[in-house]
Design a protein around this motif. Structure first.
Motif, PDB file in Angstrom:
ATOM      1  N   LEU A   1       1.331  -1.423   0.097  1.00 26.98           N
ATOM      2  CA  LEU A   1      -0.217   0.104   0.055  1.00 26.98           C
ATOM      3  C   LEU A   1       0.844   1.538  -0.162  1.00 26.98           C
ATOM      4  CD1 LEU A   1      -2.418  -0.777   2.524  1.00 26.98           C
ATOM      5  CD2 LEU A   1      -1.985  -1.908   0.689  1.00 26.98           C
ATOM      6  N   ARG A   2       0.398   2.461  -0.430  1.00 28.59           N
ATOM      7  CA  ARG A   2       0.933   3.495  -1.215  1.00 28.59           C
ATOM      8  C   ARG A   2       1.178   5.035  -0.626  1.00 28.59           C
ATOM      9  NH1 ARG A   2       5.340   5.237  -4.874  1.00 28.59           N
ATOM     10  NH2 ARG A   2       4.970   6.998  -4.938  1.00 28.59           N
ATOM     11  N   CYS A   3       1.337   5.672   0.110  1.00 27.42           N
ATOM     12  CA  CYS A   3       1.336   6.857   0.874  1.00 27.42           C
ATOM     13  C   CYS A   3       1.674   8.422   0.406  1.00 27.42           C
ATOM     14  CB  CYS A   3       1.042   6.496   1.945  1.00 27.42           C
ATOM     15  SG  CYS A   3       0.516   8.003   3.526  1.00 27.42           S
ATOM     16  N   SER A   4       0.733   9.278   0.097  1.00 26.94           N
ATOM     17  CA  SER A   4       1.715  10.320  -0.252  1.00 26.94           C
ATOM     18  C   SER A   4       1.214  11.362   0.755  1.00 26.94           C
ATOM     19  CB  SER A   4       2.098  10.651  -1.619  1.00 26.94           C
ATOM     20  OG  SER A   4       2.239   9.978  -2.427  1.00 26.94           O
ATOM     21  N   PRO A   5       2.225  11.874   1.645  1.00 24.90           N
ATOM     22  CA  PRO A   5       1.909  12.657   2.130  1.00 24.90           C
ATOM     23  C   PRO A   5       1.276  14.181   1.403  1.00 24.90           C
ATOM     24  CG  PRO A   5       4.182  12.269   2.440  1.00 24.90           C
ATOM     25  CD  PRO A   5       3.553  11.501   1.402  1.00 24.90           C
ATOM     26  N   ARG A   6       0.924  15.261   2.652  1.00 28.44           N
ATOM     27  CA  ARG A   6       1.234  16.317   2.038  1.00 28.44           C
ATOM     28  C   ARG A   6       2.299  16.799   1.835  1.00 28.44           C
ATOM     29  NH1 ARG A   6      -2.188  20.341   5.947  1.00 28.44           N
ATOM     30  NH2 ARG A   6      -0.821  19.600   7.292  1.00 28.44           N
ATOM     31  N   SER A   7       2.256  17.866   1.271  1.00 25.89           N
ATOM     32  CA  SER A   7       3.089  18.794   0.436  1.00 25.89           C
ATOM     33  C   SER A   7       3.540  18.929   2.446  1.00 25.89           C
ATOM     34  CB  SER A   7       3.036  19.763  -0.256  1.00 25.89           C
ATOM     35  OG  SER A   7       4.161  20.544  -0.557  1.00 25.89           O
ATOM     36  N   GLY A   8       5.048  19.214   2.472  1.00 27.80           N
ATOM     37  CA  GLY A   8       5.521  19.482   3.422  1.00 27.80           C
ATOM     38  C   GLY A   8       6.017  18.898   4.921  1.00 27.80           C
ATOM     39  N   ASP A   9       4.506  17.769   4.849  1.00 24.03           N
ATOM     40  CA  ASP A   9       4.446  17.051   5.828  1.00 24.03           C
ATOM     41  C   ASP A   9       5.799  15.956   6.526  1.00 24.03           C
ATOM     42  OD1 ASP A   9       0.729  16.548   6.516  1.00 24.03           O
ATOM     43  OD2 ASP A   9       2.492  18.652   6.847  1.00 24.03           O
ATOM     44  N   LEU A  10       6.187  15.843   7.336  1.00 27.49           N
ATOM     45  CA  LEU A  10       7.218  15.448   7.813  1.00 27.49           C
ATOM     46  C   LEU A  10       6.712  13.559   7.858  1.00 27.49           C
ATOM     47  CD1 LEU A  10      10.271  17.557   8.773  1.00 27.49           C
ATOM     48  CD2 LEU A  10       9.654  16.324   6.417  1.00 27.49           C
ATOM     49  N   SER A  11       6.149  13.513   8.448  1.00 27.97           N
ATOM     50  CA  SER A  11       5.009  12.563   9.973  1.00 27.97           C
ATOM     51  C   SER A  11       4.385  11.853   8.188  1.00 27.97           C
ATOM     52  CB  SER A  11       5.099  12.919  11.033  1.00 27.97           C
ATOM     53  OG  SER A  11       5.171  11.970  11.790  1.00 27.97           O
ATOM     54  N   VAL A  12       4.119  10.008   8.457  1.00 26.14           N
ATOM     55  CA  VAL A  12       3.366   9.652   8.138  1.00 26.14           C
ATOM     56  C   VAL A  12       3.290   7.909   9.000  1.00 26.14           C
ATOM     57  CG1 VAL A  12       3.249   8.059   6.682  1.00 26.14           C
ATOM     58  CG2 VAL A  12       4.515   9.708   5.819  1.00 26.14           C
ATOM     59  N   TYR A  13       1.393   8.430   9.707  1.00 27.74           N
ATOM     60  CA  TYR A  13       1.009   7.223  10.097  1.00 27.74           C
ATOM     61  C   TYR A  13       0.265   6.415   9.301  1.00 27.74           C
ATOM     62  CZ  TYR A  13       1.276  11.914  13.108  1.00 27.74           C
ATOM     63  OH  TYR A  13       1.966  12.630  13.703  1.00 27.74           O
ATOM     64  N   TRP A  14      -0.006   5.055   9.949  1.00 30.73           N
ATOM     65  CA  TRP A  14      -0.364   3.710   9.269  1.00 30.73           C
ATOM     66  C   TRP A  14      -1.697   3.763  10.389  1.00 30.73           C
ATOM     67  CZ3 TRP A  14      -0.763   2.884   3.807  1.00 30.73           C
ATOM     68  CH2 TRP A  14       0.088   3.128   3.282  1.00 30.73           C
ATOM     69  N   TYR A  15      -2.631   2.951   9.615  1.00 26.82           N
ATOM     70  CA  TYR A  15      -3.541   2.478  10.483  1.00 26.82           C
ATOM     71  C   TYR A  15      -4.759   1.341   9.940  1.00 26.82           C
ATOM     72  CZ  TYR A  15      -3.422   6.745  13.926  1.00 26.82           C
ATOM     73  OH  TYR A  15      -2.608   7.760  15.155  1.00 26.82           O
TER      74      TYR A  15
ATOM     75  N   SER B   1       4.977  -4.256   7.471  1.00 30.47           N
ATOM     76  CA  SER B   1       6.094  -3.801   7.260  1.00 30.47           C
ATOM     77  C   SER B   1       5.974  -2.973   6.658  1.00 30.47           C
ATOM     78  CB  SER B   1       7.599  -4.326   7.345  1.00 30.47           C
ATOM     79  OG  SER B   1       7.147  -4.685   5.514  1.00 30.47           O
ATOM     80  N   ALA B   2       6.552  -1.423   7.317  1.00 31.77           N
ATOM     81  CA  ALA B   2       6.764   0.002   6.821  1.00 31.77           C
ATOM     82  C   ALA B   2       8.089   0.533   6.542  1.00 31.77           C
ATOM     83  CB  ALA B   2       5.733   0.635   7.257  1.00 31.77           C
ATOM     84  N   GLN B   3       8.179   1.718   5.146  1.00 29.59           N
ATOM     85  CA  GLN B   3       9.027   2.110   5.302  1.00 29.59           C
ATOM     86  C   GLN B   3       8.705   3.594   4.816  1.00 29.59           C
ATOM     87  OE1 GLN B   3      12.320   1.054   2.589  1.00 29.59           O
ATOM     88  NE2 GLN B   3      10.650   0.157   1.053  1.00 29.59           N
ATOM     89  N   GLN B   4       9.242   4.470   4.932  1.00 32.59           N
ATOM     90  CA  GLN B   4       9.588   5.464   4.807  1.00 32.59           C
ATOM     91  C   GLN B   4      10.376   6.047   3.403  1.00 32.59           C
ATOM     92  OE1 GLN B   4       9.060   9.433   7.188  1.00 32.59           O
ATOM     93  NE2 GLN B   4       8.031  10.474   5.996  1.00 32.59           N
ATOM     94  N   PHE B   5      10.486   6.625   2.341  1.00 33.08           N
ATOM     95  CA  PHE B   5      11.032   7.032   1.421  1.00 33.08           C
ATOM     96  C   PHE B   5      12.000   8.362   1.404  1.00 33.08           C
ATOM     97  CE2 PHE B   5      11.211   2.612  -0.171  1.00 33.08           C
ATOM     98  CZ  PHE B   5      10.214   1.808  -0.296  1.00 33.08           C
ATOM     99  N   PRO B   6      13.541   8.728   1.172  1.00 34.63           N
ATOM    100  CA  PRO B   6      13.366  10.176   0.935  1.00 34.63           C
ATOM    101  C   PRO B   6      12.767  10.539   0.623  1.00 34.63           C
ATOM    102  CG  PRO B   6      15.415   8.655   0.185  1.00 34.63           C
ATOM    103  CD  PRO B   6      14.184   7.851   0.441  1.00 34.63           C
ATOM    104  N   ASP B   7      12.117  10.989  -0.298  1.00 36.31           N
ATOM    105  CA  ASP B   7      10.905  11.723  -0.376  1.00 36.31           C
ATOM    106  C   ASP B   7       9.460  11.877  -0.108  1.00 36.31           C
ATOM    107  OD1 ASP B   7       9.446   9.984  -4.116  1.00 36.31           O
ATOM    108  OD2 ASP B   7       9.574   9.152  -1.471  1.00 36.31           O
ATOM    109  N   LEU B   8       9.988  10.991   0.904  1.00 35.45           N
ATOM    110  CA  LEU B   8       9.128  11.062   2.530  1.00 35.45           C
ATOM    111  C   LEU B   8       7.630  10.148   1.898  1.00 35.45           C
ATOM    112  CD1 LEU B   8       8.944  14.834   3.425  1.00 35.45           C
ATOM    113  CD2 LEU B   8      10.218  13.289   4.639  1.00 35.45           C
ATOM    114  N   HIS B   9       7.200   9.541   1.159  1.00 36.71           N
ATOM    115  CA  HIS B   9       5.826   8.909   0.450  1.00 36.71           C
ATOM    116  C   HIS B   9       6.201   7.655   1.720  1.00 36.71           C
ATOM    117  CE1 HIS B   9       8.341   6.178  -1.942  1.00 36.71           C
ATOM    118  NE2 HIS B   9       6.906   4.982  -2.087  1.00 36.71           N
ATOM    119  N   SER B  10       5.256   7.089   1.556  1.00 30.94           N
ATOM    120  CA  SER B  10       5.551   6.083   2.969  1.00 30.94           C
ATOM    121  C   SER B  10       5.155   4.460   2.006  1.00 30.94           C
ATOM    122  CB  SER B  10       5.285   6.065   3.990  1.00 30.94           C
ATOM    123  OG  SER B  10       4.701   5.223   4.388  1.00 30.94           O
ATOM    124  N   GLU B  11       5.084   3.205   2.051  1.00 27.25           N
ATOM    125  CA  GLU B  11       4.566   2.422   1.612  1.00 27.25           C
ATOM    126  C   GLU B  11       4.919   0.985   3.109  1.00 27.25           C
ATOM    127  OE1 GLU B  11       6.791   2.089  -2.770  1.00 27.25           O
ATOM    128  OE2 GLU B  11       7.372   0.525  -0.997  1.00 27.25           O
TER     129      GLU B  11
END
Lengths: 114, 115
Positions: A21-35, A65-75
């Motif tokens: 599953l892929r997630c692109s955060p709001r522009s400028g947001d550094l923190s990502v959460y999964w629920y 498992s999850a990770q956040q990439f340098p461009d801040l998107h998360s999987e």
């Protein structure tokens, strides 16, 4: 529109399979959460990342498992899927992930395991 | 450990009447409290938050919430309910009293506003 983008919106897969599953955060947001949201468990916190690093861990199974990439998107990777993993998976993002910042949610990915 | 309780699974109210959705919390440090709303097949939308200061906080769509430290409560209120307010409402809490700042949600309260 919250500005948080999740793909895909729907996913149907068989038991034992693996999905991402892929997630692109709001522009400028550094923190990502999964629920994970299910009828019997409610809204369960899985994991949080901040600027690429794991910040907090909740009730996340070892198969997940999850990770956040340098461009801040998360999987979020879900493997060896079971019927009970069927749920709505939400990603949220916030500016800093500190105490006083609210999180903004995507529309979710509905996972159905058959 | 931090936790949030929403004691009512469902709240029914007539349009035009005031509404209250209850939330109590348990934390080891200072609480940071949030209310979210979820419409069918949608993600959660942020309504309001309490961080510090005035115990009565105002948010989106005419909602407000009152922080009560002695009762460890953060009830959501609206003076006059609309049918369009019908949705699932979640209370959430963070605390600075633990090792992490997880955002933990309650089980949700379904608000049904009858015309």
């Amino acid at each position: 529109d919250s500005g948080v983008t999740q793909t895909p919106k729907h996913l149907i897969t068989a038991t034992g399979q693996r999905v991402t599953l892929r997630c692109s955060p709001r522009s400028g947001d550094l923190s990502v959460y999964w629920y994970q949201q299910s009828l019997d468990q409610g809204l369960q916190f899985l994991i949080q990342y901040y600027n690429g690093e794991e910040r907090a861990k909740g009730n996340i199974l070892e198969r997940f498992s999850a990770q956040q990439f340098p461009d801040l998107h998360s999987e979020l990777n879900l493997s060896s899927l079971e019927l009970g993993d069927s749920a709505l998976y939400f990603c949220a993002s916030s500016t800093t992930g500190t105490m006083n910042t609210e999180a903004f949610f995507g529309q979710g990915t509905r996972l159905t395991v058959v | 450990a931090q936790s949030v309780a929403q004691p009512e699974d469902q709240v029914n109210v007539a349009e035009g009447n005031p509404l209250t959705v209850k939330c109590t919390y348990s934390v080891s440090g200072n609480p940071y409290l949030f209310w979210y709303v979820q419409y069918p097949n949608r993600g959660l939308q942020f309504l309001l938050k309490y961080i510090t200061g005035d115990n009565l906080v105002k948010g989106s769509y005419g909602f407000e919430a009152e922080f009560n430290k002695s009762q460890t409560s953060f009830h959501l209120k609206k003076p006059s309910a609309l049918v369009s307010d019908s949705a699932l409402y979640f209370c959430a809490v963070r605390t600075d009293g633990g090792a992490t700042n997880k955002l933990i949600f309650g089980t949700g309260t379904l608000l049904a506003v009858q015309p």
